[in-house]
Motif scaffolding. Structure first.
Motif, short mmCIF file in Angstrom:
data_model
loop_
_atom_site.label_atom_id
_atom_site.label_comp_id
_atom_site.label_asym_id
_atom_site.label_seq_id
_atom_site.Cartn_x
_atom_site.Cartn_y
_atom_site.Cartn_z
N ASN A 247 26.18 15.38 9.84
CA ASN A 247 26.88 16.62 10.21
C ASN A 247 27.77 16.49 11.45
O ASN A 247 28.59 17.36 11.70
N TRP B 88 22.21 9.32 0.96
CA TRP B 88 22.36 10.49 1.84
C TRP B 88 21.03 10.82 2.51
O TRP B 88 20.26 11.66 2.06
N GLU C 90 35.74 17.11 -0.64
CA GLU C 90 35.48 18.08 -1.70
C GLU C 90 36.65 19.05 -1.94
O GLU C 90 36.48 20.27 -1.90
N LYS D 235 31.71 16.83 11.62
CA LYS D 235 32.33 17.93 10.88
C LYS D 235 32.98 18.92 11.86
O LYS D 235 32.59 19.02 13.02
N HIS E 110 32.88 11.19 8.67
CA HIS E 110 32.70 12.24 7.67
C HIS E 110 32.63 13.57 8.40
O HIS E 110 31.64 13.78 9.09
N GLU F 76 30.44 10.92 -4.33
CA GLU F 76 29.24 11.30 -3.56
C GLU F 76 27.96 10.84 -4.25
O GLU F 76 27.05 10.32 -3.63
N GLU G 287 27.21 9.16 -1.02
CA GLU G 287 26.10 10.05 -0.63
C GLU G 287 24.97 10.00 -1.65
O GLU G 287 24.40 11.03 -2.03
O1 G3I Z 1 22.68 23.58 13.28
C1 G3I Z 1 22.17 24.76 12.70
C2 G3I Z 1 20.98 25.29 13.50
O2 G3I Z 1 21.44 25.66 14.78
C3 G3I Z 1 20.38 26.48 12.76
O3 G3I Z 1 19.21 26.89 13.44
C4 G3I Z 1 20.00 26.09 11.34
C5 G3I Z 1 19.48 27.29 10.56
O4 G3I Z 1 19.82 27.26 9.21
O5 G3I Z 1 21.15 25.61 10.67
C6 G3I Z 1 21.70 24.45 11.28
O6 G3I Z 1 22.82 24.05 10.54
C7 G3I Z 1 22.55 23.42 9.32
C8 G3I Z 1 23.24 22.05 9.34
O7 G3I Z 1 23.08 21.42 8.09
C9 G3I Z 1 22.68 21.13 10.41
O8 G3I Z 1 21.32 20.89 10.17
C10 G3I Z 1 23.10 24.26 8.20
O9 G3I Z 1 22.37 25.47 8.10
C11 G3I Z 1 23.01 23.51 6.90
O10 G3I Z 1 23.67 24.26 5.88
C12 G3I Z 1 23.68 22.17 7.03
O11 G3I Z 1 23.51 21.48 5.82
C13 G3I Z 1 24.33 20.36 5.66
C14 G3I Z 1 25.23 20.53 4.46
O12 G3I Z 1 25.97 19.36 4.28
C15 G3I Z 1 26.20 21.68 4.62
O13 G3I Z 1 26.97 21.79 3.47
C16 G3I Z 1 23.40 19.19 5.42
O14 G3I Z 1 22.64 18.94 6.61
C17 G3I Z 1 24.22 17.97 5.07
O15 G3I Z 1 23.36 16.92 4.69
C18 G3I Z 1 25.16 18.29 3.93
O16 G3I Z 1 25.93 17.16 3.60
C19 G3I Z 1 26.84 17.36 2.55
C20 G3I Z 1 28.04 16.45 2.82
O17 G3I Z 1 28.56 16.70 4.09
C21 G3I Z 1 29.12 16.64 1.78
N1 G3I Z 1 28.59 16.48 0.45
C22 G3I Z 1 27.37 17.22 0.13
C23 G3I Z 1 26.30 16.99 1.18
C24 G3I Z 1 25.02 17.70 0.83
O18 G3I Z 1 25.20 19.09 0.87
#
Ligand code: G3I
Length: 461
Positions: A75, A303, A158, A78, A111, A233, A263
């Motif tokens: 993350n 991933w 994406e 991003k 990424h 991915e 991924e």
């Molecule tokens: O940082 C906040 C935190 O402050 C908060 O308390 C918490 C509560 O929900 O959320 C945290 O943010 C989260 C973030 O990951 C960091 O952990 C988001 O909610 C969560 O939605 C986010 O998910 C990420 C996701 O991308 C978002 O689309 C996943 O970790 C990450 O592995 C995932 O990776 C993506 C690739 O970038 C693109 N392809 C798909 C892949 C899987 O979804």
């Protein structure tokens, strides 16, 4: 750049099965072994996603450092992290990932620079005539910050809908399809040596979405836009790796592009069982073999290191177990099949230690393992001067191993610390004589043989 194979002879004979002794195990954990070494010998890399919080888990980082040679920040690069408000940048989390990678001889896939998701609200709130300048400034600032430190960038992530049309996000809505070429040119100007990728999911097989990607990159190449590769991915469902994946990769590389599995994971309906784990092992091997068969497939990244780090359970409730390592970072069958696909041997190495002083018994054993099961043969030799009349051999099975049947001994319990006792006909062992028994067990990835045996309360050599 087409793949070049750097032959690492040692890697071809790497044993990926369990090793009997602590002394031998430490050699296997030394630098230069693991998936990365096998992959490098085949001219590709093997990577993982890492998040900043992963870096404080020493079990996880030990596996990551030993097994992988490429890191993708999960993350930390991003837009919502790096430019949470207009013009104010935060590269601390991304820098932490880069610094971990550098100190472990790993390269980094950046990424990502432009993505509709994890995009801070201020970008969506911009008037459309300001989006291009904001996008270019973001790309220039971030790619310049990491200039020279990254192997590649996912410049746009994406960009497609499932039907192969472009997603109508803030960038498309402001600039039309031209935003993709503009993003690639801007990234190239900032870091001319980074490989520039478009990355997407559900484009692994030939379908409407990958056709859309194919049309787009064909056009970009013909227009001389700086693009180096397409990232697949590869978030798969167990048993559903598309049969057209290899042909699909080949049509992209035929355009003069690299492809990468960016991924990889393979999700299972929980709880996983021996048959779904075996299918997952097959799927991982299929993906690795597809990459090895395509000369411009530059590498495979998973991933997240283990199941505990995976995004799957949070997004698909009831599903998970999607990686090569279980929640405790023990390798699963998919790890063994991946290592085997990369040319590793699954032969188990066993070594007999020097006998402890005053020992009156010696034990040798060997393990034969397959995806979900193993057989183990054990021989006890009476090295003392007195006959043995009735024996009980105590040892500890590796985590996840469960005895299903035994011969020439009865074994209880079926897992953990067990005792193998003689049956009616083989309880007496004269000095210098030996007795053999064996068992069959199921396993969940750890095929190690026991390392320590105690016969009738005395430790054996
Ligand atoms: O940082 C906040 C935190 O402050 C908060 O308390 C918490 C509560 O929900 O959320 C945290 O943010 C989260 C973030 O990951 C960091 O952990 C988001 O909610 C969560 O939605 C986010 O998910 C990420 C996701 O991308 C978002 O689309 C996943 O970790 C990450 O592995 C995932 O990776 C993506 C690739 O970038 C693109 N392809 C798909 C892949 C899987 O979804």
């Amino acid at each position: 750049m087409p793949r070049t194979t750097t032959a690492l002879a040692a890697a071809a004979t790497l044993a990926v099965g369990g090793l009997l002794l602590a002394a031998v195990t430490s050699q296997a954990g030394a630098a230069g072994t693991g998936l990365k070494t096998l992959a490098e010998a085949k001219g590709i890399y093997f990577g993982t996603a890492l998040t900043q919080s992963n870096l404080s888990n020493s079990t996880l980082t030990a596996v990551a450092g030993a097994q992988f040679d490429m890191v993708t920040p999960g993350n930390e690069m991003k837009w919502d992290t790096t430019e949470p408000s207009n013009g104010s940048y935060n590269f601390g989390p991304g820098d932490a990932i880069v610094s971990f990678a550098q100190s472990h001889d790993m390269r980094v896939r950046g990424h990502n620079l432009v993505w509709h998701s994890q995009l801070p609200g201020w970008v969506n709130g911009l008037p459309s005539n300001q989006v291009q300048a904001a996008m270019e400034a973001h790309i220039t600032t971030e790619a310049t910050h990491y200039k020279g430190k990254l192997y590649a960038w996912d410049v746009v992530n994406e960009p497609f809908n499932e039907d192969g049309s472009l997603r109508q996000d803030a960038f498309y809505n402001a600039m039309g399809s031209g935003y993709l070429a503009d993003a690639l040119r801007t990234a190239h100007a900032a870091d001319p040596n980074a490989k520039l990728y478009l990355n997407d999911y559900n484009i692994e097989g030939q379908n409407a979405k990958s056709d859309g990607m194919y049309r787009l990159v064909s056009q970009l190449k013909s227009q001389g836009v700086p693009i180096d590769g397409v990232g697949l991915e590869s978030h798969f469902i167990v048993g559903q790796v598309p049969s057209s994946m290899r042909a699909n990769m080949q049509r992209f590389t035929a355009l003069g592009l690299d492809v990468a599995i960016t991924e990889l994971d393979d999700r299972i309906q929980l709880p996983a069982n021996s048959s779904t784990l075996a299918q997952q092992a097959t799927d991982y091997a299929t993906v690795v073999n597809n990459c090895l068969a395509v000369s411009r497939c530059v590498g495979v990244s998973q991933w997240g290191v283990g199941d505990a780090d995976s995004w799957i359970p949070g997004t698909f409730p009831g599903q998970g177990a999607a990686t090569m390592y279980d929640n405790n970072y023990q390798p699963k069958p998919a790890y063994n099949s991946t290592a085997t696909a990369l040319g590793g041997s699954t032969t188990t190495t066993t070594t007999t230690p020097p006998p402890p002083p005053n020992s009156t018994c010696a034990v040798t054993d060997s393990v034969n393992a397959w995806n979900t099961g193993l057989t183990e043969s054990i021989t006890i030799t009476n090295t003392g001067t007195a006959p043995i009349n009735g024996w009980s051999l105590a040892f500890t099975l590796a985590g996840g191993q469960t005895v299903t049947s035994a011969w020439n001994a009865s074994i209880t319990p079926a897992s953990g610390q067990v005792a193998a006792k003689n049956v009616g006909y083989n309880g007496s062992v004269a000095p210098g004589a030996s007795v053999s028994f064996g068992f069959q067990a199921t396993h969940t990835g750890n095929t190690s043989a026991p390392g320590d045996f105690t016969l009738n309360g005395t430790r054996c050599a």
